[in-house]
Design an enzyme around this catalytic site. Structure first.
Site, short mmCIF file in Angstrom:
data_model
loop_
_atom_site.label_atom_id
_atom_site.label_comp_id
_atom_site.label_asym_id
_atom_site.label_seq_id
_atom_site.Cartn_x
_atom_site.Cartn_y
_atom_site.Cartn_z
N LYS A 67 -73.96 -12.83 -10.04
CA LYS A 67 -74.88 -13.97 -10.00
C LYS A 67 -74.50 -14.92 -8.86
O LYS A 67 -73.48 -14.73 -8.19
CB LYS A 67 -74.88 -14.69 -11.35
CG LYS A 67 -75.29 -13.78 -12.53
CD LYS A 67 -76.69 -13.22 -12.36
CE LYS A 67 -77.27 -12.60 -13.62
NZ LYS A 67 -76.60 -11.36 -14.07
C1 PLP Z 1 -82.10 -12.05 -16.73
C2 PLP Z 1 -80.77 -11.97 -17.41
N1 PLP Z 1 -80.63 -12.51 -18.62
C3 PLP Z 1 -79.44 -12.48 -19.27
C4 PLP Z 1 -78.33 -11.90 -18.71
C5 PLP Z 1 -77.04 -11.85 -19.48
O1 PLP Z 1 -76.01 -12.51 -18.81
P1 PLP Z 1 -74.48 -12.05 -19.02
O2 PLP Z 1 -74.29 -10.79 -18.25
O3 PLP Z 1 -73.70 -13.20 -18.46
O4 PLP Z 1 -74.28 -11.88 -20.47
C6 PLP Z 1 -78.43 -11.34 -17.44
C7 PLP Z 1 -77.24 -10.72 -16.81
O5 PLP Z 1 -77.20 -9.69 -16.29
C8 PLP Z 1 -79.68 -11.36 -16.78
O6 PLP Z 1 -79.81 -10.80 -15.58
#
Ligand code: PLP
Length: 393
Positions: free
Chosen positions: A189
């Site tokens: 990210k």
């Molecule tokens: C659109 C979206 N929502 C939620 C998430 C979940 O985040 P995390 O990987 O920090 O749990 C991601 C991560 O890949 C994402 O791209």
């Protein structure tokens, strides 16, 4: 000499980040302490939200948001199908049902129109009343929140923005048009804490519940204690060891080590966003010669790009996406597809049957994410564009 492999995304870590983490390791707290609180204050300031509640990752942030809204069995949450699994799964974690919305075939975003159609489909399916909608700011683009929020307000739904891709975007996280916005601090990210998540909100009651739920549901504020007989001594003083749990929560805390990295990264957010925009603009120019077979996604809102996605007419050029990905990999270039529409996953197919969401299918059929991260050189963009041109002939 072989050129370095270019992944589709990666973290950008400098000596200041490393020094910040080392300082946290020398401090008194490793787990949630003053550095977490400092990060939350910085993040609230950066997004324009009144409250920022950090947690273990973006998935935990989505789960906490669903819990804080009190969603549960019998409720329906509308989620665009073109997203990462976690956006939909968070509704299932609390027992709510998912109604998948279609997306714009060219930018992958849920629109007011696809949202309205999803609401009609939800009513027909009869799985329960819609209680909430989760617009996803895919790739760092920004959904039309004003119109989406107007639909939600009229219908009495809550709004949780999935802004995991979109930190630094204009208006993203200030919750002007939503109850909460959710962020991820995963290494691909825009800024990272290793792993981490944040929920922002303007509503103090939601913030209080989020803070409580991320740490077992515990609270220590004497004025809120309900079990007076065990909370207070005979003189009416709160017992110093005492805590109360009005509802069970989780251990979803961020650590001070992670928060130290996140604070350091947040200082560079605008520089990271600017560099990503500059690289995207260079891609746009370098790929113009491949139109109409290859087109950059026509980006919506004022994006802070997390991904650089092109739409490729694979059938028209007579090469499959798998073949293009394989040949680019041989040239040292990583690519990815964001995402397999979630309604196509076996779990959701078994639950809701095969849905007809043509906008998502059309986007998915053409999308390919090319490398984009701040440490890329301009020449890396040219290298990717040249390799793609060679591969598609
Ligand atoms: C659109 C979206 N929502 C939620 C998430 C979940 O985040 P995390 O990987 O920090 O749990 C991601 C991560 O890949 C994402 O791209």
């Amino acid at each position: 000499m072989a050129e370095a492999f270019l992944p589709y995304g990666r973290q950008t870590i400098d000596e200041a980040d490393i020094a910040a983490v080392a300082a946290a390791l020398r401090g008194d707290f490793l787990t949630t302490g003053p550095t977490v609180a400092a990060f939350e204050a910085d993040f609230a300031r950066a997004t324009g939200a009144a409250h920022a509640v950090s947690c273990a990752n973006g998935t935990a942030a989505l789960h906490l948001a669903a819990l804080a809204l009190g969603l549960g069995p019998g409720d329906v949450v509308i989620v665009p199908t073109l997203t990462f699994l976690a956006t939909a799964n968070a509704a299932r974690y609390v027992g709510a049902e998912v109604c998948f919305a279609d997306v714009d075939p060219d930018n992958g975003l849920m629109t007011p129109e696809t949202l309205a159609r999803a609401a009609e489909a939800a009513a027909k399916a009869g799985r329960g009343p819609v209680k909430s909608v989760s617009p996803v700011h895919l790739s760092g683009q920004v959904c039309d929140m004003e119109r989406i929020a107007a639909i939600a307000r009229r219908a009495g739904w809550s709004v949780v923005e999935d802004a995991c891709h979109a930190v630094g975007g204009s208006g993203v996280g200030d919750c002007r048009h939503s109850d909460m916005a959710v962020f991820s601090l995963h290494p691909v990210k825009t800024i990272t804490a290793g792993e981490g998540g944040v929920v922002t909100t303007q509503q103090p009651a939601l913030a209080e519940r989020l803070f409580r739920l991320r740490s077992h549901g515990m609270m220590r504020a004497p004025e809120a204690f309900t079990e007076k007989d065990q909370a207070f001594d005979a003189a009416g003083a709160a017992n110093p060891w005492y805590y109360e749990m009005p509802e069970p929560g989780f251990n979803y805390r961020l650590t001070d080590i992670q928060a130290a990295l996140a604070i350091s990264q947040l200082k560079k957010l605008s520089a990271f966003v600017a560099r990503r925009q500059a690289l995207a603009a260079r891609y746009d120019r370098a790929l113009a010669r491949l139109a109409p077979a290859v087109r950059p996604v026509p980006r919506a809102g004022t994006p802070a790009l997390h991904l650089y996605v092109v739409l490729i007419d694979f059938a028209g050029i007579g090469i499959s996406r798998a073949e293009i990905m394989r040949r680019l990999r041989e040239a040292g270039i990583g690519t990815q597809v964001h995402y397999v529409p979630v309604h196509r996953q076996p779990y959701y197919r078994a639950r809701y049957g095969m849905l007809d969401l043509p906008g998502a299918d059309a986007y998915y059929a053409r999308a390919l994410s090319l490398p984009l991260f701040p440490a890329m050189a301009d020449s890396d963009v040219d290298r990717v564009a040249d390799a793609l041109a060679r591969v598609i002939g």
